[in-house]
Motif scaffolding. Structure first.
Motif, PDB file in Angstrom:
ATOM      1  N   PRO A   1       0.826  -1.218   0.000  1.00  0.00           N
ATOM      2  CA  PRO A   1       0.000   0.000   0.000  1.00  0.00           C
ATOM      3  C   PRO A   1       0.854   1.260   0.000  1.00  0.00           C
ATOM      4  O   PRO A   1       2.042   1.226   0.333  1.00  0.00           O
ATOM      5  N   ASP A   2       0.236   2.337  -0.361  1.00  0.00           N
ATOM      6  CA  ASP A   2       0.871   3.648  -0.275  1.00  0.00           C
ATOM      7  C   ASP A   2       0.905   4.040   1.198  1.00  0.00           C
ATOM      8  O   ASP A   2      -0.140   4.198   1.842  1.00  0.00           O
TER       9      ASP A   2
ATOM     10  N   SER B   1       1.471   6.692   2.690  1.00  0.00           N
ATOM     11  CA  SER B   1       0.909   7.992   3.078  1.00  0.00           C
ATOM     12  C   SER B   1      -0.585   7.928   3.385  1.00  0.00           C
ATOM     13  O   SER B   1      -1.127   8.812   4.041  1.00  0.00           O
ATOM     14  N   SER B   2      -1.236   6.858   2.912  1.00  0.00           N
ATOM     15  CA  SER B   2      -2.687   6.755   3.123  1.00  0.00           C
ATOM     16  C   SER B   2      -3.038   5.951   4.364  1.00  0.00           C
ATOM     17  O   SER B   2      -4.209   5.738   4.660  1.00  0.00           O
ATOM     18  N   VAL B   3      -2.026   5.472   5.096  1.00  0.00           N
ATOM     19  CA  VAL B   3      -2.268   4.655   6.275  1.00  0.00           C
ATOM     20  C   VAL B   3      -1.562   5.316   7.457  1.00  0.00           C
ATOM     21  O   VAL B   3      -0.581   6.050   7.290  1.00  0.00           O
ATOM     22  N   GLY B   4      -2.059   5.044   8.639  1.00  0.00           N
ATOM     23  CA  GLY B   4      -1.514   5.710   9.822  1.00  0.00           C
ATOM     24  C   GLY B   4      -0.206   5.149  10.305  1.00  0.00           C
ATOM     25  O   GLY B   4      -0.109   4.673  11.446  1.00  0.00           O
ATOM     26  N   VAL B   5       0.797   5.166   9.483  1.00  0.00           N
ATOM     27  CA  VAL B   5       2.113   4.682   9.880  1.00  0.00           C
ATOM     28  C   VAL B   5       2.703   5.640  10.905  1.00  0.00           C
ATOM     29  O   VAL B   5       2.516   6.858  10.792  1.00  0.00           O
ATOM     30  N   PRO B   6       3.399   5.135  11.919  1.00  0.00           N
ATOM     31  CA  PRO B   6       3.985   6.024  12.927  1.00  0.00           C
ATOM     32  C   PRO B   6       4.831   7.118  12.291  1.00  0.00           C
ATOM     33  O   PRO B   6       5.541   6.878  11.311  1.00  0.00           O
ATOM     34  N   ASN B   7       4.738   8.293  12.850  1.00  0.00           N
ATOM     35  CA  ASN B   7       5.489   9.439  12.316  1.00  0.00           C
ATOM     36  C   ASN B   7       6.921   9.378  12.847  1.00  0.00           C
ATOM     37  O   ASN B   7       7.257  10.013  13.855  1.00  0.00           O
ATOM     38  N   VAL B   8       7.748   8.581  12.186  1.00  0.00           N
ATOM     39  CA  VAL B   8       9.151   8.435  12.560  1.00  0.00           C
ATOM     40  C   VAL B   8       9.985   9.109  11.480  1.00  0.00           C
ATOM     41  O   VAL B   8       9.993   8.651  10.336  1.00  0.00           O
ATOM     42  N   PRO B   9      10.678  10.178  11.788  1.00  0.00           N
ATOM     43  CA  PRO B   9      11.396  10.935  10.748  1.00  0.00           C
ATOM     44  C   PRO B   9      12.382  10.092   9.958  1.00  0.00           C
ATOM     45  O   PRO B   9      12.564  10.302   8.762  1.00  0.00           O
ATOM     46  N   GLU B  10      13.044   9.130  10.629  1.00  0.00           N
ATOM     47  CA  GLU B  10      14.073   8.351   9.938  1.00  0.00           C
ATOM     48  C   GLU B  10      13.502   7.269   9.029  1.00  0.00           C
ATOM     49  O   GLU B  10      14.234   6.635   8.271  1.00  0.00           O
ATOM     50  N   LEU B  11      12.204   7.012   9.138  1.00  0.00           N
ATOM     51  CA  LEU B  11      11.598   5.922   8.375  1.00  0.00           C
ATOM     52  C   LEU B  11      11.553   6.281   6.894  1.00  0.00           C
ATOM     53  O   LEU B  11      11.054   7.338   6.506  1.00  0.00           O
TER      54      LEU B  11
ATOM     55  N   HIS C   1      10.100   2.971   1.589  1.00  0.00           N
ATOM     56  CA  HIS C   1       9.943   1.528   1.383  1.00  0.00           C
ATOM     57  C   HIS C   1       9.679   0.820   2.709  1.00  0.00           C
ATOM     58  O   HIS C   1       8.959  -0.177   2.759  1.00  0.00           O
ATOM     59  N   GLN C   2      10.246   1.333   3.811  1.00  0.00           N
ATOM     60  CA  GLN C   2       9.982   0.746   5.123  1.00  0.00           C
ATOM     61  C   GLN C   2       8.535   1.011   5.550  1.00  0.00           C
ATOM     62  O   GLN C   2       7.856   0.115   6.063  1.00  0.00           O
ATOM     63  N   ALA C   3       8.084   2.229   5.318  1.00  0.00           N
ATOM     64  CA  ALA C   3       6.718   2.592   5.708  1.00  0.00           C
ATOM     65  C   ALA C   3       5.686   1.771   4.952  1.00  0.00           C
ATOM     66  O   ALA C   3       4.608   1.456   5.492  1.00  0.00           O
TER      67      ALA C   3
ATOM     68  N   GLN D   1      11.719  -2.392  10.181  1.00  0.00           N
ATOM     69  CA  GLN D   1      10.434  -2.730   9.576  1.00  0.00           C
ATOM     70  C   GLN D   1       9.709  -3.788  10.390  1.00  0.00           C
ATOM     71  O   GLN D   1       8.476  -3.711  10.589  1.00  0.00           O
ATOM     72  N   ALA D   2      10.438  -4.790  10.873  1.00  0.00           N
ATOM     73  CA  ALA D   2       9.808  -5.860  11.651  1.00  0.00           C
ATOM     74  C   ALA D   2       9.246  -5.326  12.960  1.00  0.00           C
ATOM     75  O   ALA D   2       8.121  -5.654  13.363  1.00  0.00           O
ATOM     76  N   LEU D   3      10.015  -4.492  13.659  1.00  0.00           N
ATOM     77  CA  LEU D   3       9.560  -3.954  14.938  1.00  0.00           C
ATOM     78  C   LEU D   3       8.344  -3.058  14.769  1.00  0.00           C
ATOM     79  O   LEU D   3       7.379  -3.133  15.542  1.00  0.00           O
ATOM     80  N   LEU D   4       8.358  -2.215  13.751  1.00  0.00           N
ATOM     81  CA  LEU D   4       7.225  -1.320  13.523  1.00  0.00           C
ATOM     82  C   LEU D   4       6.006  -2.068  12.992  1.00  0.00           C
ATOM     83  O   LEU D   4       4.865  -1.697  13.280  1.00  0.00           O
TER      84      LEU D   4
END
Length: 716
Positions: A221-222, A224-234, A237-239, A265-268
């Motif tokens: 999925p994209d 940006s359209s899902v509530g992925v944690p706001n981690v600056p270093e992410l 492709h990881q998100a 990626q696994a931890l998140l």
């Protein structure tokens, strides 16, 4: 048939009795048993594909030949003549093994010192020893307990903090909260179309023979359209993978190239899926780093690391990190804790399903699936394919895609929906897509991390012009002469009347295979393996000198070598130059290892990391350096690439250069060329490359083929 030779009256029978006694001695002991077995192996290889039973017999004969040779040499109670005769007979058996291995080079892997000896091999070995009138040792005893049960027979422990957790929640029940999300299975005639087909082989083959340019990555999925944690270093492709977990996907073979942040990626993904408690099974060398990464990426979910009996762990932690080597003593309580997620790092470690660590991992995944509907299961590996596409089998089983014999329900359902069978031309391509959709994620640096600076491998030829160099070149000439002699002898004695003009390249490969098999079983004498080690020793000082120069001019440097004596020499050179270094080896405790890593990364005065190629080739983040020295060659490009990727990874700001030290005018140069020509072990299956999948044994064989071909060309 009755004999027509009549004995004269009164004639003595002493001589016949003596000959019969000698024959009986020849038929005693282990050697006749081995001779009979090796003939069965030879016949089995000649008559078609090598069956598992023939492979087992081959391995057991090789093991017993090796052990018997050592026993005979150490037997001081026997005469020199007797020992020489026994060794000659053993050499005859070893020669047949070499010829057999030349016919099927996949057998060479069974000759390795660290080759896994399964229950079938131990059982056969025990039977052969008993047949020879010998007492089997403890290592040769097997049981009839099924593999899943054998994993719990060793000493078990339950840490006190785990007991406290269990007492705090004594009514831990299976989690069926997600049962309604499982799709119903189709019924009727369509669901029976593939019931009688053998499907595992075609599924694996669909990856081995994938068309060039067809990569292996599920649709993600994209982010940006899902509530992925706001981690600056992410990174993007990881998100994307984290978003897939958040949207409900639960099984992943995460095979991103090394350096693309699989741990994060696994931890998140576990956090997005609320897959706690989470079990992470990792190599010993990286388990402390996993706890650190958890503290960085998911600080609200405490992590604990199991060392030894686990006396110091936090039984209430959300993330439990354990290494493969101590799973056996913790397997009991781990299976009952109620994990909702499991991650296996460096998942190619479980490729051999007969190994204990593979059985432990598969047992735990079964238990987790039994009590949690749709748990998060992730297999992480940057090197998913080493020798054979069949290495996928254990990983797929861990993920729940297949069982021992067939696809599980979800994959079978997807295959049925194609409307195809393995007899149809389009089945392989369609089947491959269905497996990928289950959760294979493979991205390359060139595609998703273009901001990571480029890397290059630069060869530095060095001249070995001292006495050691002359000795190495003399040994290479002796090897070439031996190969030529074997080739000419085989040419003279072969039964076929065919005459080949020039060099018979088929015979060259067979001769090289014989030599390689002999080298793999030999304990003494000069061979290709001992020469490579001697070359590494001879290059050690020169490689260390170059690393020291680099450190003085460009800053931090990583120094990789395979053998302890090469690492020792390098450290001595650095100490003499007044350079501070950190040593990262396989025999260190996890605490000491992490201290040394931290010193190299954080202390500006520590300029060199001296790393074991096998112990430090995975799980390290050393991007503080941009130059590394490869003092010794690997037999595969994969091992070399893993080392380079300790530096060439996310966070690297400078172009990376790997300085490969090559001993000029030696076999070292040939090996470097072969490694480069056979690069890309995983590319064919996962990146859609049309490159050949190669293994260490193939490169070793090709090295000897090149050596013999050059020698024959020089004499013609």
């Amino acid at each position: 048939m009755a004999s027509n030779i009549q004995r004269r009256p009164g004639a003595t029978r002493t001589a016949p009795r003596s000959r019969r006694r000698a024959r009986n001695q020849d038929n005693d002991g282990i050697i006749p048993v081995l001779a009979s077995a090796v003939r069965r192996v030879e016949a089995g290889v000649q008559h078609g594909p090598v069956s598992p039973s023939i492979r087992t017999q081959f391995q057991v004969v090789a093991l017993l030949v090796r052990e018997e040779r050592a026993r005979v040499k150490a037997d001081s109670t026997r005469s020199d003549a007797y020992r020489a005769e026994q060794l000659k007979r053993l050499d005859g058996i070893a020669t047949i093994l070499a010829k057999v291995a030349a016919r099927d080079t996949t057998l060479l892997a069974l000759l390795d010192e660290d080759a896994v000896v399964g229950d079938a091999a131990r059982s056969l070995k025990r039977e052969m020893l008993i047949s020879a009138g010998m007492e089997p040792g403890d290592d040769d005893v097997t049981t009839s307990v099924p593999p899943a049960a054998t994993t719990t027979t060793k000493r078990q422990v339950v840490p006190q903090s785990v007991v406290s957790r269990q007492l705090a929640n004594p009514f831990l029940a299976p989690d069926f909260a997600s049962v309604g999300t499982r799709e119903s299975r189709p019924r009727g005639s369509g669901s029976r179309r593939l019931a009688s087909w053998e499907l595992i082989g075609p599924l694996l083959g669909s990856f081995e023979h994938a068309a060039a340019g067809v990569s292996a990555c599920m649709d993600l999925p994209d982010a940006s359209s899902v509530g992925v944690p706001n981690v600056p270093e992410l990174m993007a492709h990881q998100a994307q993978l984290v978003a897939a977990a958040e949207s409900g996907h639960r099984t992943f073979l995460l095979a991103d190239e090394p350096g693309l942040g699989k741990t994060a990626q696994a931890l998140l993904a576990a956090q997005a899926a609320d897959a706690y408690p989470l079990l992470a099974v990792v190599p010993n060398v990286v388990k402390t780093n996993w706890a650190r990464e958890a503290g960085r990426w998911t600080p609200d979910h405490p992590a604990t690391v199991i060392h030894g009996d686990g006396d110091t762990i936090d039984g209430f932690a959300d993330i439990i990190v354990i290494n493969y080597e101590v799973l056996d003593r913790h397997i009991g309580w781990l299976g009952d804790l109620g994990f909702r997620g499991m991650v296996v790092d460096e998942a190619h470690f479980i490729k051999n399903k007969k190994s204990q660590r593979s059985q432990h991992v598969l047992q735990l995944s079964e238990q987790i699936r039994a009590r949690t509907v749709r748990p998060l299961l992730m297999a992480l590996t940057g090197t998913p394919l080493i020798n054979d596409v069949d290495d996928f089998r254990a990983i797929w089983q861990f993920l729940g895609w297949i069982d021992e014999k067939k696809p599980r329900a979800e994959l079978m359902e997807a295959l049925e929906q194609t409307g195809l069978t393995p007899a149809d031309p389009g089945f392989c391509a369609a089947a491959r897509e269905r497996v990928i959709d289950l959760g294979i994620v493979r991205r390359r640096k060139a595609d998703v991390a273009a901001d990571i600076p480029a890397r290059r491998v630069a060869d530095l030829p060095v001249e070995l012009d001292d006495a050691v160099g002359r000795s190495i070149r003399a040994a290479e000439r002796e090897l070439a002469d031996r190969l030529v002699s074997r080739y000419e002898s085989a040419l003279e004695t072969r039964a076929s009347g065919d005459v080949v003009q020039g060099i018979d390249h088929d015979l060259v490969r067979r001769v090289a295979g014989w030599e390689l098999a002999d080298a793999a079983t030999a304990k003494t004498g000069e061979n290709v393996f001992s020469m490579i080690r001697r070359i590494g020793q001879a290059k050690a000082g020169l490689a260390a000198d170059y690393a020291a120069q680099l450190a003085s001019s460009v800053g931090k440097v990583v120094f990789f070598a395979k053998h302890v004596d090469v690492l020792d020499t390098a450290e001595q050179v650095f100490a003499e130059r007044g350079l501070r270094y950190s040593s990262i080896r396989g025999d260190q405790t996890a605490t000491k290892r992490q201290e040394n890593i931290d010193a190299f990364v954080g202390d500006p005065d520590v300029s060199i990391a001296v790393c074991s190629l096998t112990a430090a080739g995975v799980g390290l983040n050393l991007q503080v350096a941009s130059n590394l020295v490869l003092a010794e060659l690997s037999w595969t490009d994969a091992e070399q690439t893993q080392a380079i990727d300790r530096v060439h990874r996310i966070g690297q700001a400078e172009p990376v250069t790997a300085w490969r030290i090559i001993a000029a005018q030696t076999i070292d140069a040939k090996i470097a060329e072969l490694i480069d020509s056979k690069a890309g072990l995983a590319a064919r299956a996962l990146d859609g490359s049309d490159e050949e999948v190669s293994s260490a044994s193939e490169v070793q064989l090709e090295t000897l083929v090149a050596q013999l071909t050059d020698a024959l060309s020089a004499t013609r």
